[in-house]
Design a protein around this motif. Sequence first.
Motif, mmCIF file in Angstrom:
data_model
loop_
_atom_site.group_PDB
_atom_site.id
_atom_site.type_symbol
_atom_site.label_atom_id
_atom_site.label_comp_id
_atom_site.label_asym_id
_atom_site.label_seq_id
_atom_site.Cartn_x
_atom_site.Cartn_y
_atom_site.Cartn_z
ATOM 1 N N SER A 1 -8.023 3.897 8.348
ATOM 2 C CA SER A 1 -9.045 3.640 7.334
ATOM 3 C C SER A 1 -10.229 4.559 7.579
ATOM 4 O O SER A 1 -10.707 4.672 8.714
ATOM 5 C CB SER A 1 -9.505 2.186 7.386
ATOM 6 N N ARG A 2 -10.670 5.202 6.518
ATOM 7 C CA ARG A 2 -11.828 6.096 6.615
ATOM 8 C C ARG A 2 -12.770 5.825 5.447
ATOM 9 O O ARG A 2 -12.338 5.470 4.361
ATOM 10 C CB ARG A 2 -11.373 7.564 6.541
ATOM 11 N N LYS B 1 -11.047 4.500 2.227
ATOM 12 C CA LYS B 1 -9.716 5.067 1.972
ATOM 13 C C LYS B 1 -8.780 4.631 3.093
ATOM 14 O O LYS B 1 -9.129 4.747 4.254
ATOM 15 C CB LYS B 1 -9.767 6.602 1.937
ATOM 16 N N ALA B 2 -7.621 4.147 2.727
ATOM 17 C CA ALA B 2 -6.622 3.724 3.717
ATOM 18 C C ALA B 2 -5.388 4.605 3.586
ATOM 19 O O ALA B 2 -4.948 4.915 2.481
ATOM 20 C CB ALA B 2 -6.252 2.268 3.495
ATOM 21 N N LYS B 3 -4.864 5.010 4.722
ATOM 22 C CA LYS B 3 -3.641 5.811 4.762
ATOM 23 C C LYS B 3 -2.617 5.077 5.606
ATOM 24 O O LYS B 3 -2.937 4.596 6.682
ATOM 25 C CB LYS B 3 -3.903 7.172 5.409
ATOM 26 N N ALA C 1 -1.908 2.783 10.333
ATOM 27 C CA ALA C 1 -2.797 2.561 9.199
ATOM 28 C C ALA C 1 -4.161 3.103 9.609
ATOM 29 O O ALA C 1 -4.742 2.658 10.593
ATOM 30 C CB ALA C 1 -2.879 1.085 8.856
ATOM 31 N N SER D 1 0.833 -1.205 0.000
ATOM 32 C CA SER D 1 0.000 0.000 0.000
ATOM 33 C C SER D 1 0.868 1.256 0.000
ATOM 34 O O SER D 1 1.969 1.272 0.552
ATOM 35 C CB SER D 1 -0.935 -0.001 1.206
#
Length: 168
Positions: free
Chosen positions: A88-89, A96-98, A86, A63
Amino acid sequence: MPELTYLQGYSESLKAQVHQLINQQRLGQVLLSRYPQPHNVTTDKSLYQFTLDLKNQYLRSSSPLSKVAYDNKIHVMKHALGLHTAISRIQGGKLKAKAEIRVATVFKNAPEAFLKMIVVHELAHLKEKEHNKSFYSLCCHMTPDYHQLEFDTRMYLTYLEIFGKLYQ
């Protein structure tokens, strides 16, 4: 004798050798002979590029990273040497993952090998969440001398705790 906080999990014989180096005032010499100068990755931007280069070399399909930065809130006594998060929103109908990596600010003035070891460790968490055999195999794939670097990093932190700065 000072307590070797950073070397708690190591054997008594290794800790005795480090104690001997401390008592002889030679720990700094040993570290400087192996790692004569600090790296020049001192900004968040250069740290991001350093991390991205390693990620692209070894973990292209993992990712993407949204942020890589030095963090002065990480205290190596209480936390790890670096952190990965990590988040997730849900935005609209999409998830959306950051992924973020943060490195303790104390490593702004450390050898490049130590910085690489920390970044490799945090990058490995993109693939393996737990500290298991697969995780350490991945770390060793990216940095073959990973375990020696981890030990040397802990000796470096011990030196900083007892004597202060290694590099002027």
